[in-house]
Design a protein around this motif. Sequence first.
Motif, mmCIF file in Angstrom:
data_model
loop_
_atom_site.group_PDB
_atom_site.id
_atom_site.type_symbol
_atom_site.label_atom_id
_atom_site.label_comp_id
_atom_site.label_asym_id
_atom_site.label_seq_id
_atom_site.Cartn_x
_atom_site.Cartn_y
_atom_site.Cartn_z
ATOM 1 N N UNK A 197 0.926 -1.190 -0.095
ATOM 2 C CA UNK A 197 0.020 0.034 -0.157
ATOM 3 C C UNK A 197 0.955 1.459 -0.006
ATOM 4 N N UNK A 198 0.476 2.125 -0.747
ATOM 5 C CA UNK A 198 1.004 3.467 -0.743
ATOM 6 C C UNK A 198 0.361 4.704 -0.203
ATOM 7 N N UNK A 199 0.913 5.688 0.133
ATOM 8 C CA UNK A 199 0.411 6.933 0.266
ATOM 9 C C UNK A 199 0.851 7.878 -0.242
ATOM 10 N N UNK A 200 0.037 9.103 -0.597
ATOM 11 C CA UNK A 200 0.672 10.502 -1.289
ATOM 12 C C UNK A 200 0.674 11.498 -0.100
ATOM 13 N N UNK A 205 3.647 16.673 5.850
ATOM 14 C CA UNK A 205 2.713 15.830 6.244
ATOM 15 C C UNK A 205 2.921 14.477 6.672
ATOM 16 N N UNK A 209 2.388 12.794 10.460
ATOM 17 C CA UNK A 209 1.855 11.592 10.946
ATOM 18 C C UNK A 209 2.732 10.684 11.494
ATOM 19 N N UNK A 212 2.607 11.690 15.275
ATOM 20 C CA UNK A 212 1.359 11.200 16.182
ATOM 21 C C UNK A 212 1.495 9.833 16.198
ATOM 22 N N UNK A 213 1.987 9.174 15.153
ATOM 23 C CA UNK A 213 2.202 7.809 15.530
ATOM 24 C C UNK A 213 3.239 7.691 16.586
ATOM 25 N N UNK A 342 8.737 10.631 8.066
ATOM 26 C CA UNK A 342 8.058 9.728 8.881
ATOM 27 C C UNK A 342 8.870 9.310 10.085
ATOM 28 N N UNK A 373 4.803 9.439 -3.466
ATOM 29 C CA UNK A 373 4.260 8.412 -3.059
ATOM 30 C C UNK A 373 5.374 7.806 -2.222
ATOM 31 N N UNK A 376 3.057 2.964 2.645
ATOM 32 C CA UNK A 376 2.065 3.184 3.816
ATOM 33 C C UNK A 376 3.101 2.729 4.891
ATOM 34 N N UNK A 377 3.514 3.574 6.091
ATOM 35 C CA UNK A 377 4.164 3.151 7.069
ATOM 36 C C UNK A 377 3.429 2.025 8.007
ATOM 37 N N UNK A 379 2.016 0.832 10.979
ATOM 38 C CA UNK A 379 2.194 1.172 12.564
ATOM 39 C C UNK A 379 2.164 0.253 13.592
#
Lengths: 571, 288
Positions: A197-200, A205, A209, A212-213, A342, A373, A376-377, A379
């Motif tokens: 999975x990827x996040x942009x 940002x 994130x 917060x994590x 991150x 992109x 996705x880390x 968590x």
Amino acid sequence: MIKNDFVVRFAGEGGQGLLTVVTALSQAASQVGYNVQTFATFPSQITGGPTWFQLRISTSDILSAGDDLDALVAFNEEAYREHRGEVGGSGVVVYNTEAFDLESDGKSFGMPFGELAKATGNNRAANFVVMGALAHLVGMPLSMLEEFNRVKYTRGRASDEQIVSSNNHALALGRDEAIKSGFSLGELARPTRPEGEQILVNGNEALSLGALAAGLEVFVGYPISPASSILVWMEKNLVGPGRFVYQGTSEIESINAVLGAGYAGKKAMTATAGPGFSLMSEGIGLAWMAEIPLVVTDVQRGGPSTGLPTKTEQSDLLTVLNPSHGDISIPVIAPGTVEECFYAAVMAFNWAERYQGPVVLLSEHALSERQKNIPKPDLSSLRIENRIVYAGVNGYRRYEASELSPMPIPGAPGGYVANGSEHDGIGDTTHLPARHVQMTERRFGKLKLLEDGSYEEENAQAPVTIMPWGGSKGPAREAYEQLAGSGMNVGWAYTMYLNPLPPALLETLRQKELVLVPELNYLGQLSSVLRAQGVRAQSITQYTGLPFRVRDLVGRIRERVNATQREGVTA
Amino acid sequence: MNRRNPEYDFKWCPGCGDFGVRRALEQATEKYLIETEMPVEANVVVAGIGCSGNMVHLLEGPQPYGFHGVHGRTLPVAMGIKMSRPDLNVVIAAGDGDFLGIGFEHVGPQAARNLNVTAVVMDNGVYGLTKGQSSPTTDLGVITSSTPYGKAEVAINPLSIYLTMGVSYLASAMSTKIKDMTSLILNAMMHPGFSVVHVQSPCTEFNDTYELLKGNRKKGIEPVAWSVPDGHDPEDIEAAFRIATSDGIPMGLLYKDASRPTFDRQIAGLTEKAGAKSAAELMESYAI
């Protein structure tokens, strides 16, 4: 011709919708599986002024913004003149005929951006006109952009259908103009969707994130470019019981509020840039002295003083290492990519909690605005650390031990005074020489707990090693790969843990004939830090407010390596 | 800790007004903790820099939680503590230089927010610890070590400034009147909002104002201090302003507005609908 890589620059004036088009195109390309990375530079004003954004779309992972442009979209004549020199040999310029016109130069074609948008019935569809033209130039099926359009503008509003259909119309009109022009850049290879999975996200940002994590609970900050977007993000998202987020009245208020929060047991952070960091320096010294965990994010911009608020530079390193008067050495973690933003944030909190003191998270403008992109880390696999909390009865001497000791939290037994004056075990002010010696050694001794930073090293036996830091990692890595690929015997070293440096890395660096440090400042800041630690280091500097170009780095590294080899022969 | 700590070598001068303030603060804290059934560790003293800030080390009895930070920043630190832990009782001990000189910029914002802390400001009209320089409350023309030809500024009127800025509980006290001061500090702690107890706490070394404040009939000196009249309605801000701007220094409760929400309640109300967001939820919003 199949291309794996496409670099496009949008240049014009602030407020002409450049950001909209680059954001839309990067979202669209990432959604269909391409890798994307953006670069933004603009003047410090609300609207207007020469502005440009660059987008690189690739079938493989992207390291830098790209030197040569495949396409330039010029919104006005000034932009055309300023940037056309960077358009590569087979590149194409698309310009707005409403702003200016050109004699044919063999690589440009014009179309009326606004007029074409108006023809769709949606004046705001100009960005789709541009995207339609670009898609044709690189053989990207319009269906990809249409799908993006449908998803993005299906927002449950009555106007959705009309907007989606006018945008699609605009895409087609732009494409038709490109077809008429006869230009083509070849065909961008079909994307292979990155695994997992990827996040942009952009750097700020990713950093937010990560914070917060890591368990961030309190954030107080003051608006300043390029860190304001962190404050805005936190104001929106860091709400709810047990949390506190607020815009302070100054950086001085912010750092002191974060000190109070750290003292009261919270994971706390502030975010700023150079001028604000200078105002925070006294507070950071207090955190070091009173042993209060907190994180200060410094998103570097051009300095000194007000400097270049919206341009990139790596010139705060010496300041963040020793921000305050007195004997002090602040742990510093400097991410080099959006993804690292991150993980650097997570580690900054882990370090702060572990050694009970301030940690600087050192980012920079180029990272803060860079959209990319990233995987996705996960968590659930993050290691999150918390301070050792005192759990005994009253009468505890919090600072008595010669090393790290459990920290009492107000509300539970263990009262003491967190004191910025030199102090004894309970935190009372003292001037005894033996206490100052003991406490100074206690504070510096705790840095030993932070020697677990990871690092990269390749071709370790080479006498010359390239070691960039922060956001110069990407272009330096691309340069390294080119040079190593062409047969040069050169090594690679990199870490985001700048203080303390990973001891094993420092040891290997000391064995090198030369460590070359590409960095965006005049002084050569990291190389001076390395030299002070016994490394033969030299910087490759640049102080234009812009990131390194890969081509420049390749040339300058080659020059230095050759010079070193000649010296080696004569010696 | 207390005077019995041999390593701690700071002393107030004999006759310093801060001794009386300490006694009142100790008694008020003790009563507050008993009335609210809170343990001593739920009380935090945030101290400024200067003679008065040493209060945090000189309080007798059980060791309280304390924070002795940098000059002028008691209010931001207190905000960080209180907003992190609204259950704690946060008291500030600072002087006129710390609170109204270098730290003045922080008074207005906390008054506007109605941060629920109590500030005990010890006003001696001089910088004592650095040996007698002028402070914001030093009078015009007064000769100090930093104003050898006389001070060129008029003294500020702290009481009317607090009112203007929106402090929601304001009392003025005299360091020698320990019983009155104790009750004013206790009520300030009980007050839901930003409370200030501004104390005349003379410096015997550099600005001995005892006689001036209390007067001396034999010498024909009229007292500068006077009591707020019994009939004063502390909820009447105009009356409070009239008292604050009268000649001399009024003593007693000037103003109290318990109707405003405290900062922590205000935020809780505003953000209630937004609800807490987890890192995982936020991450999902960036999914490609």
